[in-house]
Design a protein around this motif. Sequence first.
Motif, short mmCIF file in Angstrom:
data_model
loop_
_atom_site.label_atom_id
_atom_site.label_comp_id
_atom_site.label_asym_id
_atom_site.label_seq_id
_atom_site.Cartn_x
_atom_site.Cartn_y
_atom_site.Cartn_z
N ILE A 1 3.32 12.85 4.27
CA ILE A 1 2.33 12.09 4.82
C ILE A 1 2.56 10.88 5.06
CG2 ILE A 1 -0.10 12.09 5.60
CD1 ILE A 1 1.58 14.96 5.78
N ILE A 2 2.66 9.67 6.65
CA ILE A 2 2.63 8.55 5.91
C ILE A 2 1.00 7.90 6.82
CG2 ILE A 2 3.41 6.39 7.90
CD1 ILE A 2 5.44 7.85 6.15
N THR A 3 0.27 7.28 5.67
CA THR A 3 -0.98 6.32 5.95
C THR A 3 -0.80 5.37 6.85
OG1 THR A 3 -1.88 6.93 3.73
CG2 THR A 3 -3.10 4.91 4.87
N CYS A 4 -1.48 5.58 8.37
CA CYS A 4 -1.06 4.10 9.56
C CYS A 4 -2.72 3.61 9.84
CB CYS A 4 -0.96 4.37 10.11
SG CYS A 4 0.69 5.01 10.70
N THR B 1 -1.03 -7.04 18.11
CA THR B 1 -0.07 -7.19 19.36
C THR B 1 1.67 -6.39 18.94
OG1 THR B 1 -0.70 -9.98 18.22
CG2 THR B 1 1.95 -9.47 19.21
N ASN B 2 1.54 -5.67 17.89
CA ASN B 2 2.45 -4.50 17.80
C ASN B 2 1.98 -3.16 17.24
OD1 ASN B 2 4.85 -7.02 16.56
ND2 ASN B 2 2.59 -7.48 15.10
N GLY B 3 0.78 -3.37 17.67
CA GLY B 3 0.32 -1.95 17.52
C GLY B 3 0.63 -1.13 16.15
N PRO B 4 -0.17 0.32 16.12
CA PRO B 4 -0.02 1.00 14.58
C PRO B 4 0.47 0.67 13.71
CG PRO B 4 -0.75 2.48 16.32
CD PRO B 4 -0.46 1.56 17.20
N GLN B 5 0.80 0.91 12.56
CA GLN B 5 1.66 0.17 11.36
C GLN B 5 1.22 1.20 10.53
OE1 GLN B 5 4.36 -2.30 12.09
NE2 GLN B 5 3.81 -2.23 14.16
N SER B 6 2.20 0.86 9.66
CA SER B 6 1.52 2.21 8.38
C SER B 6 1.77 1.11 6.85
CB SER B 6 2.99 3.14 7.81
OG SER B 6 4.06 1.70 6.93
N LYS B 7 0.66 1.81 6.57
CA LYS B 7 -0.17 0.15 5.05
C LYS B 7 1.38 0.62 4.64
CE LYS B 7 -2.51 1.58 0.75
NZ LYS B 7 -2.67 1.79 -0.38
N ALA B 8 2.66 0.63 4.13
CA ALA B 8 3.92 0.09 4.05
C ALA B 8 4.17 -1.05 4.77
CB ALA B 8 4.98 1.05 3.65
N LYS C 1 -8.06 4.39 9.80
CA LYS C 1 -7.59 4.46 9.09
C LYS C 1 -6.95 6.21 9.82
CE LYS C 1 -7.21 6.01 4.94
NZ LYS C 1 -7.43 6.10 3.31
N TYR C 2 -5.69 6.55 9.61
CA TYR C 2 -5.24 7.74 10.36
C TYR C 2 -4.23 7.88 9.41
CZ TYR C 2 -2.01 5.59 13.27
OH TYR C 2 -0.60 5.35 13.88
N GLU C 3 -3.48 9.16 9.54
CA GLU C 3 -2.49 10.41 9.04
C GLU C 3 -1.96 11.07 9.88
OE1 GLU C 3 -3.76 12.22 5.38
OE2 GLU C 3 -4.16 10.61 4.18
N PHE C 4 -0.41 10.70 9.65
CA PHE C 4 0.24 11.79 11.01
C PHE C 4 1.71 12.10 9.89
CE2 PHE C 4 2.68 7.85 11.19
CZ PHE C 4 3.75 8.68 11.54
N ARG C 5 2.36 13.53 9.59
CA ARG C 5 3.55 14.21 9.28
C ARG C 5 4.83 13.23 9.82
NH1 ARG C 5 7.02 17.91 9.93
NH2 ARG C 5 5.93 18.98 11.27
#
Length: 813
Positions: A188-191, A221-228, A252-256
């Motif tokens: 699961i990635i937090t974005c 500018t770059n669109g959604p990004q992960s927390k990392a 904040k949202y999450e996706f698999r």
Amino acid sequence: MKIAAVCVNVSTKIDTKVFDYHVPPSMEEVLRVGCRVQVPLGSQLCDGFVVDFPNSSEAMNLKEIKDIIDKEPVISQEMVELALWVSAYYLSPLHKILEYILPPYARVQKEKWVKLEDACSLGELTQTLALLDSLLKNIIEALSKGPQKIDKLIKRFGANCNGALEDLQSRGVLNFYWQFTPLGKEKIITCFRAKVNIEEKIAEQLKRAPKQMEVVQYLVTNGPQSKAQLTNILGINNNILAALINKGIIEKYEFREQRLPEVHEEFANNVVLELNNYQKEAIKRINEALDAEIHTTFLIHGITGSGKTEVYLTSINAALKRGRGAILLVPEIALTPQIIGRFKSILGDKVVVLHSNLSQGERLDAWESLRIGQAKVIIGVRSAIFAPVQNLGLIIIDEEHETTYKQSEPEPRYHAREVALKRAQLSNAVLVLGSATPSIESYYFAQKGEYGLIEMPERVTKNSLPDVKVVDLREEFKLGNKSIFSRALSEAITEALNKDEQIILFLNRRGFSTFVLCRECGSPLKCRNCSISLTYHAATLEMKCHYCSYKTRVPPRCPSCGSSFIRYFGTGTQQVEQELKLIWPQAKVTRMDVDTTGNKNAHQNLLAVFKKGESDILVGTQMITKGLDFPNVTLVGVIAADISLNLPDYTSGERTFQLLTQVAGRAGRGAKKGQVIIQTYSPDHYSIEAGKKQDFLQFYQQELAARRVMDYPPFSYLIRILVTDYHEKTVIVYLEAFSEIIKKDFVDNVEILGPAQAPIGKIKNRCRWQIILKGKNLELLKNAALYGLHQTLKGETNKTLRVILDVEPQSIL
């Protein structure tokens, strides 16, 4: 009350049991076939699989199921039905099969825990324990803080803890239970994404918070990004992100994230190829069977380079257009990079891959993608036949003759081809078997009309098959040539290198020397655990056993006679590689064997180097003999064709012909003419003569005639009973008793070969003896094997004795 049949994990030496249990009313609506449950068995709780809901039971006083492990079935009803068939056909414990096909996300680590009974009063217990020993008191105090793992309690209080726990359980003070922790987890990635554009009021709002403003500008500018990504690129912390969320500026949202294995860019290939008439005819027949939605089996006999892969690809595409899924099995991990590159280039994310070199996460994601219908096609090795492809319409087995499709260790000992046949029947799917050198059995069934036979006798490039020359190594020795390479092969290598053409050299032995021998007493240096010679590996200066992994340095003196005259004999892939570098120092050599392909992605990385032309010569074992397509390869050399020919197995001639034909097919697949040089001490053997001509029908007719005379498959069935133990006498006594039982009760219908020591008489210190049951009726053979097993193991107390039943063995080594 509803009854459930549960396959319980209590393996014995004979089988695994299925027991009936009452289903509590609270579980009746949720419990389904394929769910795992906890059930009482004797005085303990065991886990098991629900495999059926019978209307009645012959057992009396049925116990209730205690708990459900899975809210949803982890194995579909169709796959449970297939597992039941595999268990019956291969005489394999059902629970082992169900565990084997369990999806990665459902595999769990099982840990035993203990907790205080809810009704217990800690104060009363403390007073009672004042009269008992301190160990019980300490355990109760530890459990008063909450449930504990048994292992941790034993580590803390010592081995006597087990007895104390059982004592407390008998008094009703505590209760044992199992906890199941999934081994595989979704990633699961937090974005984060911007909720607004950068307007003047936002800029004003964040004027005093430049870091927050930097984050917003970057997201816009770059669109959604992960927390990392945000942390690494912008160097921010959680407080900055939390502040922006509170202000309603970002969310904040999450996706698999789906973890996919890398496919090297060298293998990407989306070129649309023009099909020849033989390919079109093959596809037409497969499409007609798909339209009929009735199970049909085809055998495609297509010479090397005839375009079978394009037939597979086009047929799978046709199945997808009809809303059906597909399975493509390949025999080796080494084959997957080229095939995956081609299929993914055309079919995209509809394709996933499954093999043992994937990480647990990659396997989990591939399996889940198939289960939910996101992916429709799987490419994999034999275990992929159990993958949860939805609405299965087509199964293809490439190089169907390969012995790697039969699992020998551990159980279940199934053959993927036979399982595929059954699964295709259950799904009304089309099964396609493909090979340039079909197995004797498959071609025999096609000749009888049980399979539809599709012939593809021409290469798609219109090139003729390569010229093949057989070199008699006996004559080479007479002429004084003691090199690994015959004069003909040496000249051909030099010529190919001068023309900037590539070369494949095949030797089915890894290592440097195949054995080390004392020249004074003649004793080979053997593994201390197995009755086989050790193989010398020059890279590590060690001798290794390829069965038990024992390794040691070469001794300065012979262990048997004390002589210092130790010599290395035989040739392995390491020695071929070294000799090539000595004779042709300008050549770049790549070696592919088990020793060089242990790391992840090693197969495709080595093949990519060769495909790009960064390597001139590819040296390898059987993993390089099939399926590989390199247009610049004009020379193939077989270093020693006799290795497989001299194995003590009735299929040795077939294996030799298949290897020679397959590896020869790697030459001349592009615009340039190919040549093959086969080195052998047995040039007159019919398998080598047929391999030279690449004439399958000639070999098939001669081999079939020999099988008919000896009454071997396809004219009979075989079951191998292999028995192992640390004491040879125990094994012999057991097999003699087994043999006598079969002779007494099945003498008219079962031929017994043995008892005899297995060709490899000892592995890992276990002595190995066997008998072979042979007969015309497979069900009768299985009944005889099971009857002998039950009779001989009745009352058996030897815990080290191991009895293996192998139905239709692919090897008797």
